[in-house]
Motif scaffolding. Sequence first.
Motif, PDB file in Angstrom:
ATOM      1  N   ALA A 127      -3.510  -3.178   6.585  1.00  0.00           N
ATOM      2  CA  ALA A 127      -3.867  -1.762   6.554  1.00  0.00           C
ATOM      3  C   ALA A 127      -3.036  -1.004   5.538  1.00  0.00           C
ATOM      4  N   ALA A 128      -1.749  -1.354   5.418  1.00  0.00           N
ATOM      5  CA  ALA A 128      -0.893  -0.679   4.441  1.00  0.00           C
ATOM      6  C   ALA A 128      -1.268  -1.061   3.008  1.00  0.00           C
ATOM      7  N   LYS A 130      -4.196  -1.981   1.975  1.00  0.00           N
ATOM      8  CA  LYS A 130      -5.494  -1.359   1.687  1.00  0.00           C
ATOM      9  C   LYS A 130      -5.511   0.073   2.225  1.00  0.00           C
ATOM     10  N   ARG A 131      -4.386   0.766   2.091  1.00  0.00           N
ATOM     11  CA  ARG A 131      -4.278   2.108   2.669  1.00  0.00           C
ATOM     12  C   ARG A 131      -5.328   3.051   2.080  1.00  0.00           C
ATOM     13  N   ASN A 132      -5.707   4.011   2.932  1.00  0.00           N
ATOM     14  CA  ASN A 132      -6.730   5.016   2.628  1.00  0.00           C
ATOM     15  C   ASN A 132      -8.133   4.416   2.542  1.00  0.00           C
ATOM     16  N   ASP A 136      -7.998   1.033   7.173  1.00  0.00           N
ATOM     17  CA  ASP A 136      -6.825   1.859   7.422  1.00  0.00           C
ATOM     18  C   ASP A 136      -7.203   3.097   8.232  1.00  0.00           C
ATOM     19  N   SER A 137      -8.348   3.659   7.948  1.00  0.00           N
ATOM     20  CA  SER A 137      -8.809   4.830   8.707  1.00  0.00           C
ATOM     21  C   SER A 137      -9.096   4.451  10.157  1.00  0.00           C
ATOM     22  N   SER A 140      -5.730   4.053  11.920  1.00  0.00           N
ATOM     23  CA  SER A 140      -5.015   5.304  12.137  1.00  0.00           C
ATOM     24  C   SER A 140      -5.641   6.147  13.236  1.00  0.00           C
ATOM     25  N   ARG A 215       2.461  -0.891   9.520  1.00  0.00           N
ATOM     26  CA  ARG A 215       1.760  -0.118   8.494  1.00  0.00           C
ATOM     27  C   ARG A 215       2.660   0.966   7.915  1.00  0.00           C
TER      28      ARG A 215
END
Length: 330
Positions: A127-128, A130-132, A136-137, A140, A215
Amino acid sequence: MLYFIRRILFFLLTLWAAVTLNFIIPRLEPGDPAEDIVRKLVGQNKAIDPAQVHAIRLMLGIPGGNIFQQYIDYLGTLVHGQFGISYTYFPYSVTSLIGQSILWTLGLVLTTNIIGFIIGNILGAFAAWKRNGTFDSFVSVGLNFVGTLPYMWIALILLFVFAFQLQWLPISGGFSETSTRQLSWDYAWDIVVHATLPALSLLITGPIGWIMGMRNNMVQTLREDYTRLAIAKGLKPWKVALLYSARNAILPNVTGLAMSLGGILGGVVLVESVFDYPGMGRLFFDAVGNRDYPLMQTIFLFSVVAVLLANLLADFVVGLLDPRVRKGEH
């Protein structure tokens, strides 16, 4: 070396404080366990004979005298490894009861924590990296909502769906009543089947903390100069993610894993009670309900010592992996 000495001294001081609180807290609870036992025998609305209460106290070995003498005697029993007789399961000793229950809880907690730690850190690192993005969404927002659900509520839902409605898994217990209880593949599979629902109750929310922690830590390490330099050198993305960023981001989670493994009662008291699982959680629940001081104190003590030892081991591991921690002590 000074770092490790300080950690050991802090461990000993904390252990003494925990032992003292372990002695004091159960005695703050109102009521007399001997009187409760007599009341159960004669009935709630009948008068209690003080001689019967005295006889029960002598039979169970409930300590008398002033609180200071009891504290000294308590420390003496700890030094000699004598934890007394259980009031609830008389005449069985506390150590024999814990010896029978702790293996069940260790198997459940170790398995779920290790699986959750591995899955959580892998998903958190992804997730980190491939953040955003979409995943990742989801992590979060979605997992934060799932993480607010209590273990017991999840356990009740799983019990209703898979045990009562679908009848795929057993309702309660650690093994079947018809089991031979002899070491064999059939007995091992029977134990696994009975542990499936309690394990799922812990695993649904267990990895979420590791995912979010990994993350957030890795997002920070990806901004560090050494990570940017590795990317600028043209290293393969998986090498940058694992060898540079994730390696440093996982250090705080190592301490968290040690604490979770040490705290064997964390989150399992209610889960084991829901599934009537023969572990430490159910044993502790019975001890509290019956004011079983020797059993309560010993379970508390074992849990605290396990957490302290795990924390000490984590400090040593982090100190060996990251020299900056040791240098910070000077």
